[in-house]
Design an enzyme around this catalytic site. Structure first.
Site, PDB file in Angstrom:
ATOM      1  N   MET A  33       0.855  -1.181   0.000  1.00 49.78           N
ATOM      2  CA  MET A  33       0.000   0.000   0.000  1.00 49.78           C
ATOM      3  C   MET A  33       0.896   1.238   0.000  1.00 49.78           C
ATOM      4  O   MET A  33       2.023   1.199   0.495  1.00 49.78           O
ATOM      5  CB  MET A  33      -0.915  -0.005   1.220  1.00 49.78           C
ATOM      6  CG  MET A  33      -1.940  -1.126   1.177  1.00 49.78           C
ATOM      7  SD  MET A  33      -3.070  -1.074   2.573  1.00 49.78           S
ATOM      8  CE  MET A  33      -4.052   0.361   2.153  1.00 49.78           C
TER       9      MET A  33
ATOM     10  N   CYS B 232       9.188   2.941   4.067  1.00 49.66           N
ATOM     11  CA  CYS B 232       8.813   2.454   5.392  1.00 49.66           C
ATOM     12  C   CYS B 232       8.528   3.634   6.317  1.00 49.66           C
ATOM     13  O   CYS B 232       9.360   4.545   6.451  1.00 49.66           O
ATOM     14  CB  CYS B 232       9.932   1.589   5.968  1.00 49.66           C
ATOM     15  SG  CYS B 232       9.564   0.962   7.630  1.00 49.66           S
TER      16      CYS B 232
ATOM     17  N   THR C 234      -1.915   2.479  -7.973  1.00 49.30           N
ATOM     18  CA  THR C 234      -3.037   3.076  -8.699  1.00 49.30           C
ATOM     19  C   THR C 234      -2.580   4.299  -9.479  1.00 49.30           C
ATOM     20  O   THR C 234      -3.066   4.549 -10.587  1.00 49.30           O
ATOM     21  CB  THR C 234      -4.197   3.404  -7.737  1.00 49.30           C
ATOM     22  OG1 THR C 234      -4.603   2.199  -7.078  1.00 49.30           O
ATOM     23  CG2 THR C 234      -5.388   3.983  -8.483  1.00 49.30           C
TER      24      THR C 234
ATOM     25  N   GLU D 264      -7.351  -2.762  -7.642  1.00 46.23           N
ATOM     26  CA  GLU D 264      -7.576  -3.540  -6.418  1.00 46.23           C
ATOM     27  C   GLU D 264      -7.908  -4.995  -6.747  1.00 46.23           C
ATOM     28  O   GLU D 264      -8.841  -5.587  -6.205  1.00 46.23           O
ATOM     29  CB  GLU D 264      -8.679  -2.908  -5.566  1.00 46.23           C
ATOM     30  CG  GLU D 264      -8.390  -1.479  -5.133  1.00 46.23           C
ATOM     31  CD  GLU D 264      -7.289  -1.346  -4.088  1.00 46.23           C
ATOM     32  OE1 GLU D 264      -6.692  -2.368  -3.693  1.00 46.23           O
ATOM     33  OE2 GLU D 264      -7.024  -0.216  -3.669  1.00 46.23           O
TER      34      GLU D 264
END
Length: 195
Positions: free
Chosen positions: A17, A148, A22, A92
């Site tokens: 994510m 991260c 996208t 997705e």
């Protein structure tokens, strides 16, 4: 890289994510549209963070999409929703059932370019089907990395947080959320509680 031009094919954009999956999908759709290709976009009914019939990114960009139920019947209906579009985008993909693999094969065999995005791992760091299967049949695979949120290294994992704490291994796999429930993490900072 040699581009395929005489047949259909499958492209998979995957990663954690917040890695820009996208955004990359939307970029490819814009380029296809500029090239004069008709585009159809599909998004699962479980993901309405950016609007009912919208394929949207965390950065705020969007594209009109057809909402499909994430069931075998919903996935089977995808070819019937098309009106000759050469490019079919599916966002997705991880929320759809395994039947999506056969539908993508069918669309590519019909001469279409199928571009999918979705995370390849659950919050546990395990394969998030059907994305790994789609990666196996795809002609092109791009694995994106985020940063991260703990240490700044490249992130490849989805850290689910519940009330600020790492989720337990036995928590449900599917839980649609944004920054308040997930973080991108590297292998070393990713935590899954088992106690």
């Amino acid at each position: 890289m040699h581009a395929i031009t005489n047949s259909g094919w499958v492209e998979v954009i995957t990663g954690s994510m917040f890695s820009g999956k996208t955004e990359e999908l939307l970029r490819r759709l814009r380029r296809a549209e500029i090239a004069g290709q008709d585009v159809a976009a599909v998004t699962p009914a479980v993901d309405d963070r950016y609007g009912e019939a919208t394929l949207g990114s965390h950065a705020g960009r969007s594209w009109a999409a057809t909402v499909v139920e994430p069931t075998a019947e919903g996935v089977a209906s995808i070819p019937t929703l098309l009106n000759g579009e050469q490019v079919v985008a599916i966002d997705e993909a991880n929320f759809f059932p395994a039947e999506l693999v056969d539908v993508c094969q069918e669309l590519a065999a019909d001469g279409r370019r199928v571009v999918l995005s979705g995370t390849d791992q659950t919050f546990r760091g395990e394969p998030f089907e059907p994305v790994p299967q789609l990666m196996a049949i795809a002609e092109y695979v791009d694995k994106m990395r985020a940063i991260c949120m703990q240490c700044g290294e490249p992130a490849t994992r989805n850290q689910r947080l519940i009330e600020g704490e790492p989720a337990h291994y036995d928590d449900p796999t599917v839980m649609v959320g944004a920054e308040e429930t997930y973080e991108a993490r590297c292998r070393n900072c990713h935590v899954v509680r088992r106690e």
